[in-house]
Design an enzyme around this catalytic site. Structure first.
Site, PDB file in Angstrom:
ATOM      1  N   ARG A 122       0.856  -1.184   0.000  1.00  0.00           N
ATOM      2  CA  ARG A 122       0.000   0.000   0.000  1.00  0.00           C
ATOM      3  C   ARG A 122       0.895   1.238   0.000  1.00  0.00           C
ATOM      4  NH1 ARG A 122      -3.656  -2.629  -1.647  1.00  0.00           N
ATOM      5  NH2 ARG A 122      -5.531  -3.261  -0.521  1.00  0.00           N
ATOM      6  N   HIS A 176      -1.469   0.753  -9.961  1.00  0.00           N
ATOM      7  CA  HIS A 176      -2.093  -0.317  -9.151  1.00  0.00           C
ATOM      8  C   HIS A 176      -2.553  -1.482 -10.037  1.00  0.00           C
ATOM      9  CE1 HIS A 176      -4.133  -0.975  -5.000  1.00  0.00           C
ATOM     10  NE2 HIS A 176      -3.964  -2.136  -5.595  1.00  0.00           N
TER      11      HIS A 176
HETATM   12  C1  GLV Z   1      -5.453  -4.939  -4.069  1.00  0.00           C
HETATM   13  O1  GLV Z   1      -4.790  -3.987  -3.810  1.00  0.00           O
HETATM   14  C2  GLV Z   1      -5.939  -5.888  -3.115  1.00  0.00           C
HETATM   15  O2  GLV Z   1      -5.767  -5.669  -1.906  1.00  0.00           O
HETATM   16  O3  GLV Z   1      -6.505  -6.896  -3.536  1.00  0.00           O
END
Ligand code: GLV
Length: 284
Positions: A199, A247
């Site tokens: 994160r 992401h």
């Molecule tokens: C993506 O970031 C997840 O936590 O699946």
């Protein structure tokens, strides 16, 4: 079983299961018959941060569900990119410069994985299979036959000191927020690399940029950010030693996620223990 899409949930007492991902705070409150919140991802920080999250309802997260292998692919790609000096060759290419650079063995690239859950284990195994010396840092002591483990904050610096490259897949909790800060970067060998697929809030962005500018770190590949999408004016976009991706390390794979979620609802309906039960206290 009927299916409603928030905010048109109809009669609130009819809702028994909720599928959630970074829900609007308060949207899961006032559902008197809610039995479980099924998170559509591996990380649950975006669900748990809701101050109105019902306290007694089970929170279930996805376990792997097809995400571990793509996460490992991303980590391996980033690792090889740095190890095989692609940033330098891309810079040379811009000047049409043909210049082979010194090369180093995998043995000279100890990799440290932060977090050894379902995803971290697959990453560590695949990196180890390429011959890189591998170790993992975990919050709680645990045994592993094939991976060297450093457990707890007391062994964090030792772990960082042996890791030329770190790959972060920790869950985001109050204990791990900002864990990758100036202190951590200083504990790594000079010229180290950071790969963040956990994160954004694990990393102190300013400290990262300072460490890169000072040469303490040589590069970073980042897939997750405090604010997503990363704002266009953000310094991380422009830094020459940082690669930003949006992401994408592992998208939630709809088919496998759906199967796991349905199987979990069926377990709950039969009165069995579901998989991926989150400890609210631990935060993952
Ligand atoms: C993506 O970031 C997840 O936590 O699946």
């Amino acid at each position: 079983m009927g299916f409603r899409v928030w905010p048109d949930v109809g009669a609130r007492d009819e809702i028994r299961y909720a599928l959630a991902w970074r829900q609007q705070p308060g949207s899961l409150a006032g559902l008197p018959n809610l039995r479980a919140i099924l998170v559509m991802g591996a990380g649950v920080d975006g669900v748990l941060r809701d101050p109105e999250l019902p306290a007694s309802v089970a929170v279930l997260r996805l376990l792997d569900a097809g995400m571990a292998v793509p996460m490992a692919e991303y980590a391996l790609h980033a690792l090889l990119h740095f190890h095989r000096r692609m940033p330098d060759y891309l810079a040379q290419r811009r000047e049409s410069k043909w210049q082979p650079l010194p090369w180093s063995l995998v043995a000279d690239w100890p990799v440290g994985v932060l977090g050894l859950g379902v995803i971290g284990s697959v990453i560590a195994q695949r990196i180890a299979a390429m011959g890189y010396p591998i170790a993992a840092w975990v919050a709680q002591e645990r045994a592993s036959d094939d991976i060297q483990i450093f457990a707890g904050r007391s062994r964090f610096d030792e772990f960082l000191a042996r890791s030329r490259v770190i790959v972060n897949v920790l869950p985001l909790t109050p204990q791990t927020e900002n864990i990758l800060d100036a202190r951590a970067f200083a504990a790594m060998p000079r010229g180290g690399y950071v790969i963040n697929i956990g994160r954004g809030a694990h990393v102190n962005d300013e400290d990262l940029i300072t460490a890169l500018d000072a040469g303490q770190l040589a590069g970073a590949m980042l897939d997750v950010f405090r604010e997503e999408p990363l704002p266009p004016a953000h310094a991380l976009w422009r830094h020459p030693k940082i690669i930003v991706t949006p992401h994408i390390a592992a998208p939630t794979i709809v088919d496998t996620a759906e199967q796991q979620i349905i199987a979990n609802i069926e377990r709950l309906e039969r009165g069995e223990m579901p998989i991926g039960l989150v400890s609210r206290e631990r935060g993952y």
